[in-house]
Design an enzyme around this catalytic site. Sequence first.
Site, mmCIF file in Angstrom:
data_model
loop_
_atom_site.group_PDB
_atom_site.id
_atom_site.type_symbol
_atom_site.label_atom_id
_atom_site.label_comp_id
_atom_site.label_asym_id
_atom_site.label_seq_id
_atom_site.Cartn_x
_atom_site.Cartn_y
_atom_site.Cartn_z
ATOM 1 N N ARG A 49 -54.201 19.135 -11.536
ATOM 2 C CA ARG A 49 -53.360 18.463 -12.528
ATOM 3 C C ARG A 49 -52.102 17.805 -11.979
ATOM 4 O O ARG A 49 -51.418 17.098 -12.707
ATOM 5 C CB ARG A 49 -52.992 19.450 -13.642
ATOM 6 C CG ARG A 49 -54.141 19.703 -14.604
ATOM 7 C CD ARG A 49 -53.834 20.852 -15.535
ATOM 8 N NE ARG A 49 -53.748 22.088 -14.778
ATOM 9 C CZ ARG A 49 -53.381 23.260 -15.288
ATOM 10 N NH1 ARG A 49 -53.027 23.340 -16.551
ATOM 11 N NH2 ARG A 49 -53.333 24.344 -14.531
ATOM 12 N N ARG A 61 -60.328 14.168 -16.127
ATOM 13 C CA ARG A 61 -60.496 15.355 -16.982
ATOM 14 C C ARG A 61 -60.496 14.943 -18.457
ATOM 15 O O ARG A 61 -61.275 15.464 -19.254
ATOM 16 C CB ARG A 61 -59.362 16.336 -16.698
ATOM 17 C CG ARG A 61 -59.516 17.682 -17.366
ATOM 18 C CD ARG A 61 -58.368 18.544 -16.878
ATOM 19 N NE ARG A 61 -58.335 19.872 -17.428
ATOM 20 C CZ ARG A 61 -57.848 20.169 -18.628
ATOM 21 N NH1 ARG A 61 -57.402 19.215 -19.406
ATOM 22 N NH2 ARG A 61 -57.832 21.426 -19.031
ATOM 23 N N TYR A 65 -62.030 39.489 -14.165
ATOM 24 C CA TYR A 65 -62.091 38.590 -15.332
ATOM 25 C C TYR A 65 -63.184 39.028 -16.311
ATOM 26 O O TYR A 65 -63.017 38.944 -17.525
ATOM 27 C CB TYR A 65 -62.333 37.148 -14.883
ATOM 28 C CG TYR A 65 -61.143 36.543 -14.169
ATOM 29 C CD1 TYR A 65 -60.107 35.952 -14.887
ATOM 30 C CD2 TYR A 65 -61.041 36.581 -12.788
ATOM 31 C CE1 TYR A 65 -59.000 35.405 -14.245
ATOM 32 C CE2 TYR A 65 -59.942 36.035 -12.131
ATOM 33 C CZ TYR A 65 -58.930 35.459 -12.864
ATOM 34 O OH TYR A 65 -57.842 34.932 -12.220
ATOM 35 N N ASP A 116 -65.486 26.229 -10.612
ATOM 36 C CA ASP A 116 -64.566 27.344 -10.829
ATOM 37 C C ASP A 116 -65.297 28.653 -10.564
ATOM 38 O O ASP A 116 -66.511 28.747 -10.752
ATOM 39 C CB ASP A 116 -64.021 27.337 -12.263
ATOM 40 C CG ASP A 116 -62.787 28.250 -12.358
ATOM 41 O OD1 ASP A 116 -61.700 27.794 -11.978
ATOM 42 O OD2 ASP A 116 -62.935 29.414 -12.773
ATOM 43 N N ARG A 141 -56.812 24.006 -4.483
ATOM 44 C CA ARG A 141 -56.623 23.239 -5.729
ATOM 45 C C ARG A 141 -56.196 21.801 -5.468
ATOM 46 O O ARG A 141 -55.422 21.238 -6.237
ATOM 47 C CB ARG A 141 -55.599 23.921 -6.645
ATOM 48 C CG ARG A 141 -56.038 25.287 -7.146
ATOM 49 C CD ARG A 141 -56.876 25.168 -8.395
ATOM 50 N NE ARG A 141 -57.432 26.468 -8.764
ATOM 51 C CZ ARG A 141 -56.895 27.258 -9.683
ATOM 52 N NH1 ARG A 141 -55.835 26.893 -10.342
ATOM 53 N NH2 ARG A 141 -57.471 28.406 -9.965
HETATM 54 O O1 1CP Z 1 -59.532 21.910 -5.709
HETATM 55 C C1 1CP Z 1 -60.012 23.045 -5.616
HETATM 56 O O2 1CP Z 1 -59.433 23.981 -5.029
HETATM 57 C C2 1CP Z 1 -61.422 23.271 -6.121
HETATM 58 C C3 1CP Z 1 -61.642 23.768 -7.417
HETATM 59 C C4 1CP Z 1 -61.210 25.169 -7.862
HETATM 60 C C5 1CP Z 1 -61.261 26.397 -7.191
HETATM 61 C C6 1CP Z 1 -61.591 26.672 -5.744
HETATM 62 C C7 1CP Z 1 -60.787 25.421 -9.173
HETATM 63 C C8 1CP Z 1 -60.582 24.397 -10.204
HETATM 64 N N1 1CP Z 1 -60.671 26.775 -9.333
HETATM 65 C C9 1CP Z 1 -60.932 27.401 -8.135
HETATM 66 C C10 1CP Z 1 -60.947 28.836 -7.866
HETATM 67 C C11 1CP Z 1 -60.395 29.780 -8.857
HETATM 68 N N2 1CP Z 1 -60.471 29.760 -10.223
HETATM 69 C C12 1CP Z 1 -59.751 30.989 -8.507
HETATM 70 C C13 1CP Z 1 -59.573 31.469 -7.082
HETATM 71 C C14 1CP Z 1 -58.441 30.815 -6.399
HETATM 72 C C15 1CP Z 1 -57.074 31.120 -6.943
HETATM 73 O O3 1CP Z 1 -56.646 32.290 -6.870
HETATM 74 O O4 1CP Z 1 -56.426 30.182 -7.429
HETATM 75 C C16 1CP Z 1 -59.401 31.666 -9.674
HETATM 76 C C17 1CP Z 1 -58.679 32.991 -9.793
HETATM 77 C C18 1CP Z 1 -59.858 30.885 -10.767
HETATM 78 C C19 1CP Z 1 -59.752 31.204 -12.204
HETATM 79 C C20 1CP Z 1 -59.009 30.171 -12.927
HETATM 80 N N3 1CP Z 1 -59.530 28.940 -13.234
HETATM 81 C C21 1CP Z 1 -57.668 30.192 -13.343
HETATM 82 C C22 1CP Z 1 -56.674 31.342 -13.137
HETATM 83 C C23 1CP Z 1 -56.604 32.148 -14.355
HETATM 84 C C24 1CP Z 1 -55.618 33.295 -14.295
HETATM 85 O O5 1CP Z 1 -54.549 33.137 -14.864
HETATM 86 O O6 1CP Z 1 -55.913 34.349 -13.711
HETATM 87 C C25 1CP Z 1 -57.394 28.953 -13.949
HETATM 88 C C26 1CP Z 1 -56.124 28.506 -14.603
HETATM 89 C C27 1CP Z 1 -58.594 28.172 -13.845
HETATM 90 C C28 1CP Z 1 -58.793 26.768 -14.276
HETATM 91 C C29 1CP Z 1 -58.911 25.785 -13.179
HETATM 92 N N4 1CP Z 1 -59.821 25.867 -12.149
HETATM 93 C C30 1CP Z 1 -59.728 24.741 -11.351
HETATM 94 C C31 1CP Z 1 -58.684 23.911 -11.905
HETATM 95 C C32 1CP Z 1 -58.268 22.570 -11.372
HETATM 96 C C33 1CP Z 1 -58.192 24.579 -13.040
HETATM 97 C C34 1CP Z 1 -57.129 24.053 -14.000
HETATM 98 C C35 1CP Z 1 -57.875 23.568 -15.173
HETATM 99 C C36 1CP Z 1 -57.401 22.321 -15.771
HETATM 100 O O7 1CP Z 1 -57.653 21.203 -15.293
HETATM 101 O O8 1CP Z 1 -56.765 22.470 -16.833
#
Ligand code: 1CP
Length: 347
Positions: A26, A35, A149, A72, A22
């Site tokens: 943010r 964003r 999911y 994502d 990540r």
């Molecule tokens: O910078 C990076 O790492 C690249 C982008 C990236 C990656 C690799 C994002 C952007 N998401 C992911 C993978 C991802 N997404 C995973 C696997 C890794 C992990 O365990 O963290 C998972 C489970 C998700 C699903 C997801 N997307 C969640 C989790 C939900 C939950 O509660 O179970 C969330 C909050 C997101 C949104 C998201 N994805 C990425 C970002 C930067 C965000 C935040 C969104 C925003 O800007 O508001």
Amino acid sequence: MKTLLRSLAGETLPVPPIWMMRQAGRYLPEYKATRAEAGDFLSLCYNPDLATEVTLQPIRRFGFDAAILFADILLVPQALGADLWFVTGEGPRLSTITGPGGVTALKGRDDIHDTLAPVYQTVRNLASALPSEVALIGFAGAPWTVATYMIAGRGTPDQAPAHALKDGDRATFEALLDRITEATIEYLDQQVQAGAEVVKLFDSWAGSLKGDDFAKYAVAPAKRIISELKARHPGLPVIAFPREAGDGYIGFHAATGADCVAVDDSVDAAWVAEHVQPDGCVQGNLESSHMVTGGDALVSEVRRIRDALSGGPHVFNLGHGITPDADPDNVALMIETLRETASVPAS
Ligand code: 1CP
């Protein structure tokens, strides 16, 4: 050769390459600005110019050794036909799969590319925009994690709905896993064709699969995806992240064909050095909270992990994603500490 690729190939480097899960996110003001320009998170994922920009931001600011495509794991369910939206402050929501009809209604593996084409364009942009020493990582969710999911329609603390479908209607559950596995192979194949040099499989919820289920639903799908991708792209390095696998990390390289196994922060670096690293490169495992708290504890933890894993191939990273309340100065301190002369003794 790029340092990340050297480590993934099994080389032990005096200073391990570093990137951060990540790393575009943010905690960075420039990410929040882009964003806001995109409007919402999914519009950002599907806008190649802006997704390229946020991928590059942490590279410019910190000089990481690798960039990870901004996208994502939930774009694959969307490409398969699920409804997907994000609720501000809460997280993702999807239409749910509760029975066989939900699986048969999904699109086939060859019908996902229309939706995902902007992601492939982002990869192409990045392949030409990145500095020559920075490696480009593509990624996808592992089938079990993506299925959790798709079944629950949201993130769940214990993945109970997915376990219930698995235990109550195994045929439907396995059919869903197969459909995700097939789509994931095609998705990652396209990312590699577009210029991704490494791919990572995120199995964030692997830790809730126990016993036989871990072998059948974490190991076997990863093995199938990795062997198919390596058949199409000989030499492609793959990082697997079966988060919270515990003892399941042992032997995961050999069982799946992954070049690197990423570990979370619930396992100790010395244990990883003894039990996991002999099989190949490892990635991790600094606690993300140090990016919030910083200070001497951060410095000594970076040195401890670096030193514990210095006897084999290692990619420095966090044990999980950086959180929005992290301080960018602590990220800079982590990198500076890692790259200090490797012979400086840990204090
Ligand atoms: O910078 C990076 O790492 C690249 C982008 C990236 C990656 C690799 C994002 C952007 N998401 C992911 C993978 C991802 N997404 C995973 C696997 C890794 C992990 O365990 O963290 C998972 C489970 C998700 C699903 C997801 N997307 C969640 C989790 C939900 C939950 O509660 O179970 C969330 C909050 C997101 C949104 C998201 N994805 C990425 C970002 C930067 C965000 C935040 C969104 C925003 O800007 O508001």
